[in-house]
Motif scaffolding. Sequence first.
Motif, PDB file in Angstrom:
ATOM      1  N   GLU A   1       0.310   1.892   5.993  1.00 25.86           N
ATOM      2  CA  GLU A   1       0.331   0.663   6.777  1.00 25.86           C
ATOM      3  C   GLU A   1      -0.403  -0.447   6.017  1.00 25.86           C
ATOM      4  N   PRO A   2      -0.219  -1.700   6.403  1.00 25.08           N
ATOM      5  CA  PRO A   2      -0.847  -2.800   5.654  1.00 25.08           C
ATOM      6  C   PRO A   2      -2.357  -2.644   5.466  1.00 25.08           C
ATOM      7  N   GLY A   3      -3.100  -2.422   6.557  1.00 23.69           N
ATOM      8  CA  GLY A   3      -4.549  -2.262   6.419  1.00 23.69           C
ATOM      9  C   GLY A   3      -4.916  -1.074   5.561  1.00 23.69           C
ATOM     10  N   GLY A   4      -4.139  -0.009   5.658  1.00 27.81           N
ATOM     11  CA  GLY A   4      -4.407   1.185   4.867  1.00 27.81           C
ATOM     12  C   GLY A   4      -4.149   1.006   3.392  1.00 27.81           C
ATOM     13  N   ALA A   5      -3.364  -0.036   3.041  1.00 26.99           N
ATOM     14  CA  ALA A   5      -3.009  -0.298   1.640  1.00 26.99           C
ATOM     15  C   ALA A   5      -3.911  -1.335   0.988  1.00 26.99           C
ATOM     16  N   ALA A   6      -4.894  -1.863   1.712  1.00 26.07           N
ATOM     17  CA  ALA A   6      -5.695  -2.976   1.187  1.00 26.07           C
ATOM     18  C   ALA A   6      -6.454  -2.611  -0.084  1.00 26.07           C
ATOM     19  N   ALA A   7      -7.079  -1.432  -0.108  1.00 26.24           N
ATOM     20  CA  ALA A   7      -7.842  -1.035  -1.295  1.00 26.24           C
ATOM     21  C   ALA A   7      -6.914  -0.869  -2.500  1.00 26.24           C
TER      22      ALA A   7
ATOM     23  N   GLY B   1     -17.512  -6.842  -2.373  1.00 30.06           N
ATOM     24  CA  GLY B   1     -16.217  -6.927  -1.713  1.00 30.06           C
ATOM     25  C   GLY B   1     -15.273  -7.915  -2.356  1.00 30.06           C
ATOM     26  N   VAL B   2     -13.982  -7.692  -2.138  1.00 32.95           N
ATOM     27  CA  VAL B   2     -12.931  -8.603  -2.580  1.00 32.95           C
ATOM     28  C   VAL B   2     -11.921  -8.738  -1.450  1.00 32.95           C
ATOM     29  N   THR B   3     -11.073  -9.757  -1.539  1.00 29.22           N
ATOM     30  CA  THR B   3     -10.018  -9.948  -0.544  1.00 29.22           C
ATOM     31  C   THR B   3      -8.651  -9.838  -1.206  1.00 29.22           C
ATOM     32  N   VAL B   4      -7.657  -9.540  -0.390  1.00 28.00           N
ATOM     33  CA  VAL B   4      -6.280  -9.438  -0.884  1.00 28.00           C
ATOM     34  C   VAL B   4      -5.358 -10.264   0.001  1.00 28.00           C
ATOM     35  N   SER B   5      -4.274 -10.731  -0.591  1.00 25.76           N
ATOM     36  CA  SER B   5      -3.300 -11.547   0.130  1.00 25.76           C
ATOM     37  C   SER B   5      -2.280 -10.658   0.830  1.00 25.76           C
ATOM     38  N   GLU B   6      -1.502 -11.265   1.704  1.00 26.28           N
ATOM     39  CA  GLU B   6      -0.445 -10.521   2.397  1.00 26.28           C
ATOM     40  C   GLU B   6       0.603 -10.025   1.397  1.00 26.28           C
ATOM     41  N   ALA B   7       0.933 -10.834   0.394  1.00 28.11           N
ATOM     42  CA  ALA B   7       1.907 -10.418  -0.619  1.00 28.11           C
ATOM     43  C   ALA B   7       1.379  -9.244  -1.432  1.00 28.11           C
ATOM     44  N   GLU B   8       0.095  -9.255  -1.754  1.00 24.84           N
ATOM     45  CA  GLU B   8      -0.502  -8.145  -2.514  1.00 24.84           C
ATOM     46  C   GLU B   8      -0.507  -6.857  -1.698  1.00 24.84           C
ATOM     47  N   VAL B   9      -0.703  -6.979  -0.405  1.00 22.18           N
ATOM     48  CA  VAL B   9      -0.651  -5.802   0.467  1.00 22.18           C
ATOM     49  C   VAL B   9       0.764  -5.229   0.504  1.00 22.18           C
ATOM     50  N   ARG B  10       1.759  -6.082   0.634  1.00 25.08           N
ATOM     51  CA  ARG B  10       3.140  -5.594   0.648  1.00 25.08           C
ATOM     52  C   ARG B  10       3.490  -4.914  -0.674  1.00 25.08           C
ATOM     53  N   ALA B  11       3.030  -5.479  -1.777  1.00 20.73           N
ATOM     54  CA  ALA B  11       3.280  -4.858  -3.083  1.00 20.73           C
ATOM     55  C   ALA B  11       2.652  -3.472  -3.145  1.00 20.73           C
ATOM     56  N   ALA B  12       1.471  -3.319  -2.560  1.00 16.88           N
ATOM     57  CA  ALA B  12       0.799  -2.018  -2.542  1.00 16.88           C
ATOM     58  C   ALA B  12       1.566  -1.020  -1.686  1.00 16.88           C
ATOM     59  N   GLN B  13       2.109  -1.478  -0.570  1.00 21.90           N
ATOM     60  CA  GLN B  13       2.916  -0.589   0.263  1.00 21.90           C
ATOM     61  C   GLN B  13       4.133  -0.072  -0.506  1.00 21.90           C
ATOM     62  N   ARG B  14       4.772  -0.958  -1.266  1.00 17.46           N
ATOM     63  CA  ARG B  14       5.933  -0.538  -2.049  1.00 17.46           C
ATOM     64  C   ARG B  14       5.525   0.435  -3.139  1.00 17.46           C
ATOM     65  N   TRP B  15       4.398   0.158  -3.784  1.00 16.04           N
ATOM     66  CA  TRP B  15       3.920   1.045  -4.863  1.00 16.04           C
ATOM     67  C   TRP B  15       3.599   2.429  -4.311  1.00 16.04           C
TER      68      TRP B  15
END
Length: 310
Positions: A258-264, A234-248
Amino acid sequence: MLPATPLFVVEVRGVPVMFKAESLQPIGAFKIRGAWHRLTALNPEQRASGVVAYSSGNHAQGVAWAARRLGMPAVIVMPSDAPARKRDQTLALGAEVVSYDRMTESREKIAAHLAHARGAVLVPPFDDPWVIEGQGSIGIEVLTQVAEMKLPDPTHVVTPCGGGGLASGVALALPDAQMTIVEPAGWDDMCRSLEAGWIESVGDNPPPTACDSLQTMQPSPLTFDVLSRRGATGVTVSEAEVRAAQRWAAAQLRLVVEPGGAAALAAVLAGKVDPVPGMLVVLSGGNADPAAYARAIAPEAQADRQPVEA
């Protein structure tokens, strides 16, 4: 029978990566799979008494959706700070909602008491063999899709992780694939449990996170056992990394995630999991709060973007 969700292929740093869009499920999240599988297995007497579940929103909607179609009552125990949209959608699907305080009360105890009092069947969000098996249908569905699209079978699966029902289900369905689970920073109970070899909790005062669907206090023995036996990491992600994934996801896949859905996805884009041929990334949900989502993808939010070559 649920409709298949799309499988997209997009390059990340020059490597084709497969994306499973569970955000396009009828209730906007993969949770509908486990809920439908569990509720359709109930006998007529059990259906008459109904079900009780506990969830911050996506499992709640999955159970409510399945119960409505099967004509049975459903009670959902939801945290008082659950996103309003998820609560409202659960109510709109006909379920009764009982609120609790996430940090001071036990949703498991509240739900168990309600189920006993009403003679209903308890449907946990992840700590249930039927639910895990239902989530694993993602892996089976992907195998059919890659064969039709002439793509390689998944070699490495990256999934968001709350209680681990999704990850353990897919791990069982795709036993030859490497598994990586992704959690928000500070809510890394499964990551630390897998590393330690025994169950760890998040501890006192975990930080705020937009990933409401991934806020579990500790793994269940069932999901931890499956993932540890499969050698998952496992790995962890930051809130900023999650937002970047949502934009991507919005720009490259035209998907609201959604944020949780974008974690991977966030872990791959941030370089915490290197893209490899045959990689499958699960986009587990799309029930984003409209105002929070607008802020996440707004131009002024670009400052925290993680540089990624798509």
